[in-house]
Design a protein around this motif. Structure first.
Motif, PDB file in Angstrom:
ATOM      1  N   ALA A   9       0.832  -1.207   0.000  1.00 12.99           N
ATOM      2  CA  ALA A   9       0.000   0.000   0.000  1.00 12.99           C
ATOM      3  C   ALA A   9       0.863   1.252   0.000  1.00 12.99           C
ATOM      4  O   ALA A   9       1.997   1.245   0.489  1.00 12.99           O
ATOM      5  CB  ALA A   9      -0.926   0.013   1.217  1.00 12.99           C
ATOM      6  N   GLY A  10       0.305   2.332  -0.543  1.00 11.20           N
ATOM      7  CA  GLY A  10       1.010   3.605  -0.580  1.00 11.20           C
ATOM      8  C   GLY A  10       0.737   4.475   0.629  1.00 11.20           C
ATOM      9  O   GLY A  10       1.616   5.216   1.075  1.00 11.20           O
ATOM     10  N   SER A  11      -0.478   4.391   1.178  1.00  7.27           N
ATOM     11  CA  SER A  11      -0.860   5.295   2.274  1.00  7.27           C
ATOM     12  C   SER A  11      -1.273   4.583   3.556  1.00  7.27           C
ATOM     13  O   SER A  11      -0.854   4.973   4.640  1.00  7.27           O
ATOM     14  CB  SER A  11      -2.024   6.198   1.832  1.00  7.27           C
ATOM     15  OG  SER A  11      -1.652   7.006   0.753  1.00  7.27           O
ATOM     16  N   GLN A  12      -2.085   3.536   3.427  1.00  8.48           N
ATOM     17  CA  GLN A  12      -2.667   2.972   4.647  1.00  8.48           C
ATOM     18  C   GLN A  12      -3.097   1.520   4.432  1.00  8.48           C
ATOM     19  O   GLN A  12      -3.667   1.157   3.407  1.00  8.48           O
ATOM     20  CB  GLN A  12      -3.885   3.805   5.066  1.00  8.48           C
ATOM     21  CG  GLN A  12      -4.419   3.503   6.445  1.00  8.48           C
ATOM     22  CD  GLN A  12      -5.529   4.482   6.834  1.00  8.48           C
ATOM     23  OE1 GLN A  12      -6.222   5.014   5.967  1.00  8.48           O
ATOM     24  NE2 GLN A  12      -5.683   4.736   8.117  1.00  8.48           N
ATOM     25  N   ILE A  13      -2.803   0.707   5.443  1.00 11.18           N
ATOM     26  CA  ILE A  13      -3.338  -0.655   5.536  1.00 11.18           C
ATOM     27  C   ILE A  13      -4.108  -0.752   6.846  1.00 11.18           C
ATOM     28  O   ILE A  13      -3.564  -0.434   7.911  1.00 11.18           O
ATOM     29  CB  ILE A  13      -2.214  -1.717   5.508  1.00 11.18           C
ATOM     30  CG1 ILE A  13      -1.428  -1.652   4.185  1.00 11.18           C
ATOM     31  CG2 ILE A  13      -2.794  -3.115   5.706  1.00 11.18           C
ATOM     32  CD1 ILE A  13      -0.187  -2.530   4.176  1.00 11.18           C
ATOM     33  N   ILE A  14      -5.354  -1.177   6.761  1.00  5.46           N
ATOM     34  CA  ILE A  14      -6.187  -1.343   7.964  1.00  5.46           C
ATOM     35  C   ILE A  14      -6.689  -2.787   7.978  1.00  5.46           C
ATOM     36  O   ILE A  14      -7.361  -3.230   7.044  1.00  5.46           O
ATOM     37  CB  ILE A  14      -7.388  -0.387   7.964  1.00  5.46           C
ATOM     38  CG1 ILE A  14      -6.929   1.061   7.796  1.00  5.46           C
ATOM     39  CG2 ILE A  14      -8.189  -0.536   9.257  1.00  5.46           C
ATOM     40  CD1 ILE A  14      -8.053   2.029   7.519  1.00  5.46           C
ATOM     41  N   ILE A  15      -6.377  -3.510   9.050  1.00  2.00           N
ATOM     42  CA  ILE A  15      -6.825  -4.895   9.197  1.00  2.00           C
ATOM     43  C   ILE A  15      -7.657  -4.985  10.470  1.00  2.00           C
ATOM     44  O   ILE A  15      -7.175  -4.654  11.556  1.00  2.00           O
ATOM     45  CB  ILE A  15      -5.643  -5.886   9.295  1.00  2.00           C
ATOM     46  CG1 ILE A  15      -4.614  -5.636   8.185  1.00  2.00           C
ATOM     47  CG2 ILE A  15      -6.170  -7.317   9.272  1.00  2.00           C
ATOM     48  CD1 ILE A  15      -5.085  -5.934   6.795  1.00  2.00           C
ATOM     49  N   ASP A  16      -8.886  -5.455  10.339  1.00  2.00           N
ATOM     50  CA  ASP A  16      -9.720  -5.614  11.539  1.00  2.00           C
ATOM     51  C   ASP A  16      -9.253  -6.814  12.366  1.00  2.00           C
ATOM     52  O   ASP A  16      -8.949  -6.682  13.545  1.00  2.00           O
ATOM     53  CB  ASP A  16     -11.191  -5.779  11.143  1.00  2.00           C
ATOM     54  CG  ASP A  16     -11.793  -4.482  10.629  1.00  2.00           C
ATOM     55  OD1 ASP A  16     -11.250  -3.408  10.959  1.00  2.00           O
ATOM     56  OD2 ASP A  16     -12.788  -4.532   9.894  1.00  2.00           O
ATOM     57  N   ILE A  75      -3.762  -2.443  12.900  1.00  2.00           N
ATOM     58  CA  ILE A  75      -4.359  -3.755  13.187  1.00  2.00           C
ATOM     59  C   ILE A  75      -5.261  -3.557  14.398  1.00  2.00           C
ATOM     60  O   ILE A  75      -4.791  -3.237  15.491  1.00  2.00           O
ATOM     61  CB  ILE A  75      -3.281  -4.816  13.457  1.00  2.00           C
ATOM     62  CG1 ILE A  75      -2.309  -4.896  12.265  1.00  2.00           C
ATOM     63  CG2 ILE A  75      -3.926  -6.175  13.717  1.00  2.00           C
ATOM     64  CD1 ILE A  75      -1.078  -5.735  12.519  1.00  2.00           C
ATOM     65  N   MET A  76      -6.552  -3.733  14.194  1.00  2.11           N
ATOM     66  CA  MET A  76      -7.529  -3.283  15.189  1.00  2.11           C
ATOM     67  C   MET A  76      -7.705  -4.222  16.386  1.00  2.11           C
ATOM     68  O   MET A  76      -8.181  -3.797  17.438  1.00  2.11           O
ATOM     69  CB  MET A  76      -8.883  -3.069  14.507  1.00  2.11           C
ATOM     70  CG  MET A  76      -8.815  -2.240  13.221  1.00  2.11           C
ATOM     71  SD  MET A  76      -7.931  -0.661  13.410  1.00  2.11           S
ATOM     72  CE  MET A  76      -9.090   0.228  14.444  1.00  2.11           C
ATOM     73  N   HIS A  77      -7.332  -5.500  16.221  1.00  2.00           N
ATOM     74  CA  HIS A  77      -7.521  -6.479  17.298  1.00  2.00           C
ATOM     75  C   HIS A  77      -6.232  -7.298  17.482  1.00  2.00           C
ATOM     76  O   HIS A  77      -5.322  -7.205  16.656  1.00  2.00           O
ATOM     77  CB  HIS A  77      -8.695  -7.411  16.959  1.00  2.00           C
ATOM     78  CG  HIS A  77     -10.025  -6.719  16.968  1.00  2.00           C
ATOM     79  ND1 HIS A  77     -10.532  -6.083  15.850  1.00  2.00           N
ATOM     80  CD2 HIS A  77     -10.943  -6.542  17.951  1.00  2.00           C
ATOM     81  CE1 HIS A  77     -11.702  -5.551  16.136  1.00  2.00           C
ATOM     82  NE2 HIS A  77     -11.983  -5.814  17.396  1.00  2.00           N
ATOM     83  N   PRO A  78      -6.140  -8.086  18.562  1.00  2.00           N
ATOM     84  CA  PRO A  78      -4.925  -8.891  18.782  1.00  2.00           C
ATOM     85  C   PRO A  78      -4.574  -9.735  17.561  1.00  2.00           C
ATOM     86  O   PRO A  78      -5.449 -10.305  16.898  1.00  2.00           O
ATOM     87  CB  PRO A  78      -5.297  -9.764  19.981  1.00  2.00           C
ATOM     88  CG  PRO A  78      -6.317  -8.967  20.721  1.00  2.00           C
ATOM     89  CD  PRO A  78      -7.106  -8.242  19.668  1.00  2.00           C
ATOM     90  N   VAL A  79      -3.276  -9.831  17.272  1.00  2.00           N
ATOM     91  CA  VAL A  79      -2.798 -10.538  16.084  1.00  2.00           C
ATOM     92  C   VAL A  79      -2.858 -12.041  16.307  1.00  2.00           C
ATOM     93  O   VAL A  79      -2.503 -12.541  17.375  1.00  2.00           O
ATOM     94  CB  VAL A  79      -1.350 -10.107  15.758  1.00  2.00           C
ATOM     95  CG1 VAL A  79      -0.817 -10.877  14.561  1.00  2.00           C
ATOM     96  CG2 VAL A  79      -1.304  -8.619  15.491  1.00  2.00           C
ATOM     97  N   GLY A  80      -3.294 -12.769  15.266  1.00  2.00           N
ATOM     98  CA  GLY A  80      -3.485 -14.213  15.413  1.00  2.00           C
ATOM     99  C   GLY A  80      -2.230 -15.045  15.262  1.00  2.00           C
ATOM    100  O   GLY A  80      -2.214 -16.215  15.627  1.00  2.00           O
ATOM    101  N   GLY A  81      -1.161 -14.493  14.699  1.00  2.00           N
ATOM    102  CA  GLY A  81       0.049 -15.282  14.487  1.00  2.00           C
ATOM    103  C   GLY A  81       1.218 -14.401  14.089  1.00  2.00           C
ATOM    104  O   GLY A  81       1.186 -13.187  14.272  1.00  2.00           O
ATOM    105  N   ILE A  82       2.249 -15.027  13.528  1.00  2.29           N
ATOM    106  CA  ILE A  82       3.443 -14.294  13.117  1.00  2.29           C
ATOM    107  C   ILE A  82       3.236 -13.758  11.699  1.00  2.29           C
ATOM    108  O   ILE A  82       3.022 -14.515  10.754  1.00  2.29           O
ATOM    109  CB  ILE A  82       4.689 -15.199  13.169  1.00  2.29           C
ATOM    110  CG1 ILE A  82       4.916 -15.694  14.601  1.00  2.29           C
ATOM    111  CG2 ILE A  82       5.918 -14.446  12.671  1.00  2.29           C
ATOM    112  CD1 ILE A  82       6.012 -16.727  14.724  1.00  2.29           C
ATOM    113  N   ASN A  83       3.301 -12.454  11.553  1.00  5.35           N
ATOM    114  CA  ASN A  83       3.148 -11.787  10.272  1.00  5.35           C
ATOM    115  C   ASN A  83       4.217 -10.711  10.139  1.00  5.35           C
ATOM    116  O   ASN A  83       4.702 -10.182  11.137  1.00  5.35           O
ATOM    117  CB  ASN A  83       1.757 -11.158  10.156  1.00  5.35           C
ATOM    118  CG  ASN A  83       0.644 -12.186  10.250  1.00  5.35           C
ATOM    119  OD1 ASN A  83       0.257 -12.794   9.271  1.00  5.35           O
ATOM    120  ND2 ASN A  83       0.137 -12.392  11.468  1.00  5.35           N
ATOM    121  N   LEU A  84       4.583 -10.384   8.903  1.00  3.31           N
ATOM    122  CA  LEU A  84       5.666  -9.436   8.673  1.00  3.31           C
ATOM    123  C   LEU A  84       5.119  -8.043   8.368  1.00  3.31           C
ATOM    124  O   LEU A  84       4.331  -7.858   7.440  1.00  3.31           O
ATOM    125  CB  LEU A  84       6.540  -9.905   7.515  1.00  3.31           C
ATOM    126  CG  LEU A  84       7.755  -9.031   7.175  1.00  3.31           C
ATOM    127  CD1 LEU A  84       8.711  -8.939   8.362  1.00  3.31           C
ATOM    128  CD2 LEU A  84       8.472  -9.568   5.944  1.00  3.31           C
TER     129      LEU A  84
END
Length: 212
Positions: free
Chosen positions: A72-79, A152-161
């Motif tokens: 992405a150039g500006s924003q990534i939003i993950i629920d 990232i809006m909620h706790p992360v489920g695993g290992i991500n880069l």
């Protein structure tokens, strides 16, 4: 609307796809389920993503599973990130929609400059105003990683880069600098963003730094 298979290609201004496995290129993209497909757009909204590649200025995913590459150039939003082995990367050079727009404006600017040299005073004044406007538009299109965010809006489920690619001053002879962080399962994060001082670039909120 509808579904796409692996070999399908869609080009449109607005696209709404129920199940996407092929390639789509549009300004506004809405996908219910992404399964290994490729997405190019300016504003991208995906309900469920599992596998695939996404290239956009602003990307929102409501549920992210596994093996998705997001640029992405500006924003990534993950629920919700419920899987792992995903790449969340800020990199304006990867987003073809942004590069196409910038290239078009640059060509327009060069043409206006050329015409301004070979015209009368009245027309020249109009062209000078056009040149000024084009310069301002190009500046708006310029990728600035220090204005970008990954949320990232909620706790992360695993290992991500998490990755930010930062253009260097002399892009023709050097590659962008990279700053990376691997998420910890179950952790809640404040938005990821960059800050800089005279010597270093730091990724917040995890305080990972690299030299300029």
């Amino acid at each position: 609307e509808g579904a796409t298979h692996h070999s399908s290609f869609i080009s449109a201004i607005n696209a709404h796809i129920h199940l996407h496995k092929g390639t789509v290129r549009a300004k506004e993209v809405k996908i219910d389920t992404l399964e290994g497909g490729i997405v190019h757009g300016k504003n991208i909204d995906i309900h469920l993503a599992s596998g695939g590649e996404i290239y956009g200025d602003i990307v929102r995913i409501h549920e992210l599973k596994n093996h998705v590459k997001i640029y992405a150039g500006s924003q990534i939003i993950i629920d919700h990130i419920v899987g792992e082995d995903n790449l969340l990367c800020i990199d304006g050079d990867k987003v073809s929609v942004l590069q196409t727009r910038k290239n078009y404006l640059t060509e327009e600017l060069e043409e206006a400059r050329k015409n301004a040299k070979n015209t009368n005073d009245t027309k020249k004044e109009q062209l000078q105003q056009r040149i000024k406007t084009l310069k301002a538009d190009i500046l708006k299109e310029k990728f600035n990683p220090f204005l970008a965010k990954i949320e990232i809006m909620h706790p992360v489920g695993g290992i991500n880069l998490i990755q930010f690619n930062i253009p260097t001053q002399n892009k023709e002879n050097s590659v962008p600098k990279e700053i990376k962080y691997r998420t910890i399962a179950g952790k809640i994060y404040q938005p990821f963003e960059l800050i800089e001082d005279s010597d270093t670039i730091t990724l917040l909120p995890v305080d990972v730094s690299i030299e300029k």
